[in-house]
Design a protein around this motif. Structure first.
Motif: not given
Length: 600
Positions: A127-145
Motif C-alpha cells: 500500500q506504500y510501495k508502488r511498482i517503480d518505488d524502491s524499498l530502502v529499509k525494512k525492519e521489525w521494531i518495538q514501541n513499548g510492548g
C-alpha cells in the motif's frame, strides 16, 4: 537553465533548487547580446540558511502519545470513499521545513484475521510501495510492548523518502507516515515522531486469532451492516483444512443475499472447493437431501463437486444430477463451475442430455453440450437417444422467447443445440423462430439452419447484415463456415464492416448515444508500411454534456488485399481535436502517433 524570449528579444537564466518540501527559483534576464555577468552574480548569490529549530512537544490524542511540532488536526473522512472501518487521520505540519506527519488509526473488523504478523505487515507494504518505488529499509521494531514494522521507500524522481511505521495493538492498526528529505531522514526530531510514539493502553494483537465461528454466524445476519462487513472479510481471511467441517455446514444454511451473483453462498462454494478433500465428497453425499431453507443449497453442493475437479467428485456429481436433480434453485453456480474443465464436464454427457427439458438446468445443458460438440468431446451419435428431450427443451425455450424478453437471447444457445439434432422437428422449430424480430437470435437461427444445409431466404439474411452491431459478427461466422457468398453485397465491403466494427467498439466501451458518418479512406504509414484506413465522423458526448465531432478510425487494412476484415489494431477515435473534413489527414496522423507509445 537558459532560454530566449522572442517577444522581449531577451535571454533569461533561471536557477531552481528543491530543498525538502520547498522549491526556490531565481530568474534574471538581459537584452539579447548583452553580457550576463550581473545575472550570473544574482543567481550565485543565493545562500540557504539552516532551518530554525522547531520545538517538538508531547501531543496526547485518542489513545496515544506522540512527539510533534504542534497540535494535530483531525482530517475528516472522504465522503466518496466511506469504509466500514474508517481510519481516523491526524495530521500536523512543521512550519519551518514543511514536513508533514500523519497518524492513521484503523479499527479491524471483529471478523477479520490473518495468519501471522509477517503475512499481515508484508501485505501492507504494497500500500506504500508502488511498482517503480524502491524499498530502502525494512525492519521489525518495538514501541513499548507493541511490535511493528518500519519501512523507508524511495520514489523515483523525489529527493524525499517515505517513512512508514505500522503497529498493531488489540483490534487496531496504528500507522505513522511522513515524507522526509533524504539527507535528514535520520535527524533526531524526525526519528522522535516514530520512536517516541506510545499507546496509552497496550493490548495483544487480536487479528492473529481465527474467528471462523463468529464470521460464519455474522454471514447469516439479517442486519445489513453486519452482513456487509462479514461479506467483505470473507474476501480477505484465509481458512485452513481444520475449518472444513464448519464451512461444509455453512453450505446448508440460508443467507439474506442469496439472489446476488456474488452472494455469500457463491463465495463459500469457492472457499470449500479449494480446501475440499474426499471427506467433502462424503459430506455432500450424506447431506444432499437434507432440508434447507435456501432453495439454492443443492446447486451449491453440486457446484462444489464440479469445482473440485476430481474423478471422485465428478462421479458423485453425475449420480446426483441423473438421479436427484434439484427441483428448485438457481443453477448459475453449477453452470459457471462446469466451464472449469471441459474433459471432466464431458464425463457427465451424454447421459445428462436426458434432463434437457428441465426448466432449471436445461439451458445450462444446452450451453455445455454446444461447447462439447465444438470441442469434439460430444458427437451427433452420442445425442441420438436424447433427441426427444432436447427438442422438448428447445420448444419450451422457444415459447419463453416469444413471451419473455429476458429469455429471448437464451434461444441463441438453444438454436445450435436443437440444430445439432439434425432432425426435421429441430429444423422446423428453427424455421418458426426465424420469424422473431431480434437480430441476435435471428443470426443464431440462420447459422444453425445453414449448418444443417437448410435454405434460408436472402431477405432474412439481409435483416441481420443490415444491423450495424451484428453485421461484422455475422459476416465473420459465415466466413468461418465458407458461406460468406450468402452475405448481401450491399454490406459486404470494408467500409460497411468497418462501420460495424466501430459501432461495437464505441457502444461497448463508451456510450450507445452516438452517430457515425462515413468520411472516406486514407493511406497512411503504420508500423513500418503503408496501410488503408476507413474514416468516420463520430458525434458523441465525450467528457462533456454537449455532443462533439471526432475522427473515428477503422483499420489497418492491407492496401492491395481484398480482405474485408481487419485485425482492429488501430481502430478507435481521436479526441485531441474536433473533427474537420479539411484536417482529416492531419487528425489521422495525430491519432496514429498517439498509438505509438502503447505499441512500443
Amino acid at each position: 537553465t537558459e532560454a530566449y524570449l522572442k517577444e522581449a528579444n531577451a535571454v533569461y537564466k533561471t536557477l531552481q533548487i528543491v530543498r525538502g518540501n520547498r522549491a526556490y527559483m531565481l530568474m534574471g534576464g538581459m537584452p539579447k547580446g548583452k553580457e550576463m555577468n550581473d545575472v550570473d552574480a544574482f543567481l550565485q548569490s543565493l545562500e540557504l540558511q539552516p532551518y530554525e529549530a522547531s520545538t517538538y512537544s508531547e501531543q496526547r490524542l485518542g489513545g496515544f502519545v506522540v512527539k510533534a511540532p504542534g497540535s494535530f488536526t483531525e482530517i475528516p473522512e472522504d465522503s466518496t470513499e466511506r469504509s466500514l472501518h474508517f481510519s481516523k487521520h491526524y495530521s500536523v505540519r512543521n512550519p519551518t521545513d514543511l514536513v508533514i506527519y500523519d497518524v492513521f488509526v484503523q479499527t479491524f473488523s471483529p471478523y477479520y484475521w490473518v495468519a501471522n504478523d509477517s503475512t499481515y505487515f508484508y501485505d501492507r507494504i504494497a500500500q506504500y510501495k508502488r511498482i517503480d518505488d524502491s524499498l530502502v529499509k525494512k525492519e521489525w521494531i518495538q514501541n513499548g510492548g507493541v511490535k511493528g514494522l518500519d519501512i523507508v521507500v524511495k520514489i523515483p524522481g523525489h529527493n524525499s523518502l517515505r517513512k512508514v511505521r505500522m503497529l498493531v495493538s488489540g483490534d487496531t492498526l496504528y500507522t505513522l507516515n511522513s515524507m522526509i528529505p533524504s539527507q535528514e531522514i535520520d535527524a533526531p526530531h524526525h526519528q522522535a515522531f516514530f520512536n517516541e510514539f506510545a499507546l496509552i493502553k497496550e493490548a495483544p494483537p487480536a487479528i492473529y486469532t481465527p474467528k471462523v465461528a463468529a464470521l460464519l454466524a455474522a454471514l447469516q445476519s439479517r442486519d445489513s451492516a453486519v452482513l456487509e462487513d462479514a461479506r467483505e472479510q470473507l474476501r480477505f481471511v484465509e481458512f485452513r483444512k481444520e475449518d472444513l467441517p464448519a464451512l461444509q455446514q455453512s453450505l446448508l444454511k440460508s443467507y439474506a443475499d442469496s439472489e446476488e451473483y456474488s452472494s455469500v453462498k457463491n463465495s463459500l462454494v469457492g472457499i470449500v472447493s479449494q480446501l475440499a478433500d474426499s471427506g467433502t465428497v462424503a459430506f455432500i453425499e450424506q447431506n444432499y437431501d437434507v432440508k434447507s431453507e435456501d432453495p439454492n443449497t443443492k446447486y451449491a453442493l453440486l457446484a462444489v463437486l464440479a469445482k473440485m475437479q476430481t474423478s471422485h467428485a465428478y462421479g458423485l456429481l453425475k449420480t446426483l444430477l441423473l438421479s436427484r436433480l434439484p427441483a428448485a434453485g438457481d443453477p448459475a453456480m453449477l453452470h459457471s463451475a462446469l466451464y472449469d474443465s471441459l474433459p471432466l464436464t464431458a464425463k457427465l454427457f451424454p447421459e445428462l442430455l436426458q434432463h434437457s427439458a428441465d426448466s432449471l438446468l436445461g439451458h445450462t445443458i444446452a450451453i455445455h453440450a454446444n461447447n462439447l460438440l465444438d470441442s469434439n468431446l460430444l458427437t451427433a451419435n452420442d445425442m441420438k437417444p436424447y433427441h426427444d428431450e432436447i427438442l422438448k427443451g428447445a420448444t419450451k425455450a422457444a415459447a419463453l422467447a416469444r413471451t419473455e424478453k429476458e429469455e429471448l437471447w437464451n434461444f441463441s444457445d438453444w438454436a445450435f443445440f436443437a440444430g445439432s439434432t439434425k432432425s426435421e422437428k429441430g429444423n422446423a422449430l428453427l424455421r418458426q423462430m426465424l420469424l422473431l424480430k431480434d437480430v441476435y437470435v435471428k443470426q443464431a437461427v440462420i447459422l444453425a439452419l445453414l449448418k444443417n444445409n437448410q435454405p434460408v431466404s436472402a431477405a432474412e439474411i439481409t435483416k441481420v447484415a443490415a444491423d450495424k452491431v451484428q453485421r461484422i459478427y455475422f459476416y465473420s461466422e459465415l466466413k468461418k463456415r465458407k458461406k460468406e457468398s450468402l452475405f448481401p453485397a450491399l454490406y459486404a465491403s470494408q467500409k460497411s464492416l468497418a462501420e460495424s466494427e466501430l459501432y461495437n467498439f464505441i457502444g461497448d466501451e463508451y456510450t450507445d448515444d452516438f452517430t457515425l458518418t462515413y468520411a472516406g479512406e486514407r493511406i497512411e504509414e503504420y508500423e513500418g508500411s503503408k496501410k488503408r484506413f476507413h474514416l468516420f465522423k463520430l458525434r458523441m458526448a465525450y467528457d462533456e454534456e454537449k455532443k462533439q465531432d471526432f475522427l473515428a478510425v477503422a483499420g489497418p487494412y492491407e492496401i492491395n488485399a481484398k480482405e474485408k476484415l481487419t485485425s482492429s489494431g488501430a481502430s478507435g477515435f481521436y479526441t485531441g481535436e474536433e473533427f474537420s473534413a479539411a484536417k482529416m489527414k492531419k487528425l489521422l496522423k495525430a491519432y496514429l502517433q498517439e498509438l505509438k507509445p502503447a505499441e512500443e
